[in-house]
Enzyme design. Structure first.
Site, PDB file in Angstrom:
ATOM      1  N   GLY A  74      15.191  31.084  -4.776  1.00 29.32           N
ATOM      2  CA  GLY A  74      13.959  31.180  -5.419  1.00 29.32           C
ATOM      3  C   GLY A  74      13.941  30.041  -6.417  1.00 29.32           C
ATOM      4  O   GLY A  74      14.974  29.594  -6.875  1.00 29.32           O
TER       5      GLY A  74
ATOM      6  N   GLN B 179      10.917  25.401 -13.546  1.00 29.42           N
ATOM      7  CA  GLN B 179      12.386  25.089 -13.168  1.00 29.42           C
ATOM      8  C   GLN B 179      12.411  23.583 -12.847  1.00 29.42           C
ATOM      9  O   GLN B 179      13.154  22.894 -12.692  1.00 29.42           O
ATOM     10  CB  GLN B 179      13.007  25.846 -12.368  1.00 29.42           C
ATOM     11  CG  GLN B 179      13.616  27.191 -12.813  1.00 29.42           C
ATOM     12  CD  GLN B 179      14.297  27.985 -11.929  1.00 29.42           C
ATOM     13  OE1 GLN B 179      13.853  28.454 -10.849  1.00 29.42           O
ATOM     14  NE2 GLN B 179      15.509  28.009 -12.124  1.00 29.42           N
TER      15      GLN B 179
ATOM     16  N   CYS C 207      21.451  31.486 -11.769  1.00 29.16           N
ATOM     17  CA  CYS C 207      20.130  30.748 -11.960  1.00 29.16           C
ATOM     18  C   CYS C 207      20.351  29.335 -11.435  1.00 29.16           C
ATOM     19  O   CYS C 207      21.239  28.871 -11.856  1.00 29.16           O
ATOM     20  CB  CYS C 207      19.682  31.165 -13.231  1.00 29.16           C
ATOM     21  SG  CYS C 207      18.160  30.057 -13.661  1.00 29.16           S
ATOM     22  N   LEU C 208      19.387  28.452 -10.833  1.00 34.66           N
ATOM     23  CA  LEU C 208      19.623  27.158 -10.558  1.00 34.66           C
ATOM     24  C   LEU C 208      19.594  26.449 -11.748  1.00 34.66           C
ATOM     25  O   LEU C 208      20.112  25.344 -11.838  1.00 34.66           O
ATOM     26  CB  LEU C 208      18.737  26.831  -9.480  1.00 34.66           C
ATOM     27  CG  LEU C 208      18.590  27.457  -8.041  1.00 34.66           C
ATOM     28  CD1 LEU C 208      17.653  26.891  -7.454  1.00 34.66           C
ATOM     29  CD2 LEU C 208      20.092  27.232  -7.577  1.00 34.66           C
TER      30      LEU C 208
ATOM     31  N   HIS D  49      13.560  37.757 -11.455  1.00 36.45           N
ATOM     32  CA  HIS D  49      14.056  36.714 -12.017  1.00 36.45           C
ATOM     33  C   HIS D  49      13.182  35.515 -12.077  1.00 36.45           C
ATOM     34  O   HIS D  49      13.015  34.867 -13.275  1.00 36.45           O
ATOM     35  CB  HIS D  49      15.289  36.257 -11.397  1.00 36.45           C
ATOM     36  CG  HIS D  49      16.185  35.053 -11.592  1.00 36.45           C
ATOM     37  ND1 HIS D  49      17.209  35.023 -12.478  1.00 36.45           N
ATOM     38  CD2 HIS D  49      15.790  33.863 -11.494  1.00 36.45           C
ATOM     39  CE1 HIS D  49      17.484  33.973 -12.656  1.00 36.45           C
ATOM     40  NE2 HIS D  49      16.774  33.324 -12.079  1.00 36.45           N
ATOM     41  N   GLU D  50      12.474  35.317 -11.008  1.00 38.15           N
ATOM     42  CA  GLU D  50      11.457  34.203 -11.238  1.00 38.15           C
ATOM     43  C   GLU D  50      10.430  34.231 -11.976  1.00 38.15           C
ATOM     44  O   GLU D  50       9.779  33.280 -12.797  1.00 38.15           O
ATOM     45  CB  GLU D  50      10.857  33.884  -9.599  1.00 38.15           C
ATOM     46  CG  GLU D  50      12.024  33.470  -8.766  1.00 38.15           C
ATOM     47  CD  GLU D  50      12.885  32.388  -9.143  1.00 38.15           C
ATOM     48  OE1 GLU D  50      12.516  31.317  -9.845  1.00 38.15           O
ATOM     49  OE2 GLU D  50      14.101  32.539  -8.672  1.00 38.15           O
TER      50      GLU D  50
ATOM     51  N   HIS E 224      11.160  33.198 -15.103  1.00 40.33           N
ATOM     52  CA  HIS E 224      10.817  31.869 -15.829  1.00 40.33           C
ATOM     53  C   HIS E 224       9.619  31.693 -16.243  1.00 40.33           C
ATOM     54  O   HIS E 224       9.353  30.517 -16.972  1.00 40.33           O
ATOM     55  CB  HIS E 224      11.407  31.074 -14.430  1.00 40.33           C
ATOM     56  CG  HIS E 224      12.815  30.802 -14.258  1.00 40.33           C
ATOM     57  ND1 HIS E 224      13.540  30.271 -15.166  1.00 40.33           N
ATOM     58  CD2 HIS E 224      13.448  31.435 -13.135  1.00 40.33           C
ATOM     59  CE1 HIS E 224      14.803  30.241 -14.631  1.00 40.33           C
ATOM     60  NE2 HIS E 224      14.881  30.919 -13.515  1.00 40.33           N
TER      61      HIS E 224
HETATM   62 ZN    ZN Z   1      16.561  31.092 -12.437  1.00 36.58          ZN
END
Ligand code: ZN
Length: 179
Positions: free
Chosen positions: A46, A51, A88-89, A130-131, A134
């Site tokens: 995701g 991000q 998380c990226l 999670h997304e 953000h």
């Molecule tokens: Zn994340």
């Protein structure tokens, strides 16, 4: 070469409250199209627009059932509790056990501008939650207990993701033996 690059913890855009998408048009389609390679390349399941530096309420995902885009998502109902080792990226190589609702019912729009209504459970549910965090400027660090959070922030400060190369980030993830 990817048009976008991932923003890391410490970047102020990750702390902004993203704005509602008002037009689902060609410009938005291009943003979504350009986000997918960044997500797959990371690799991740995701990626939210903030991000990659775009403060709009949308995210792309693919948890194994093919690519999807969700626009202006909202959780209308949630139920249960589920603990999952979440990463998380934007905080690469690190992960923590986080408790969140197990099931959610969310609504939003797809790229065709159609209203969607999704019942999600476990990993799929976790991914959306999670997304969506953000989009509100929330990082998974904010979901940790105080002690773990202090420890995590210390680690992050020492690692300084934003200024390191991709290869170095991968090596750190490897050294920490984390997903
Ligand atoms: Zn994340």
């Amino acid at each position: 070469m990817a048009r976008y690059s991932i923003r890391y913890v410490g970047d102020p855009v990750l702390r902004e409250t993203a704005k509602d998408v008002t037009d689902i048009d060609g410009k938005l389609a291009k943003i979504a199209r350009d986000m997918f390679p960044v997500m797959y390349d990371a690799p991740g399941i995701g990626l939210a627009a903030p991000q990659v530096g775009i403060a709009k309420r949308m995210f792309v995902y693919d948890f194994g059932d093919g690519p999807g885009v969700l626009i202006n998502p909202e959780i209308v109902e949630s139920d249960g509790e589920w603990v999952y080792e979440e990463g998380c990226l934007s905080v690469p190589g690190l992960s923590w056990e986080i408790t969140r609702p197990k099931q959610i019912h969310l609504v939003g729009y797809d790229m065709a501008g159609e209203e969607v209504s999704i019942e999600a459970d476990e990993l799929e549910s976790r991914l959306y939650q999670h997304e969506m965090d953000h989009l509100d400027g929330i990082l998974l660090l904010d979901r940790l207990d105080e002690e773990t959070r202090v420890e995590a922030l210390k680690t992050i400060r020492e690692l300084d993701f934003a200024s390191m190369s991709k290869r170095k980030r991968a090596k750190i993830a490897d050294d920490l033996s984390l997903p």
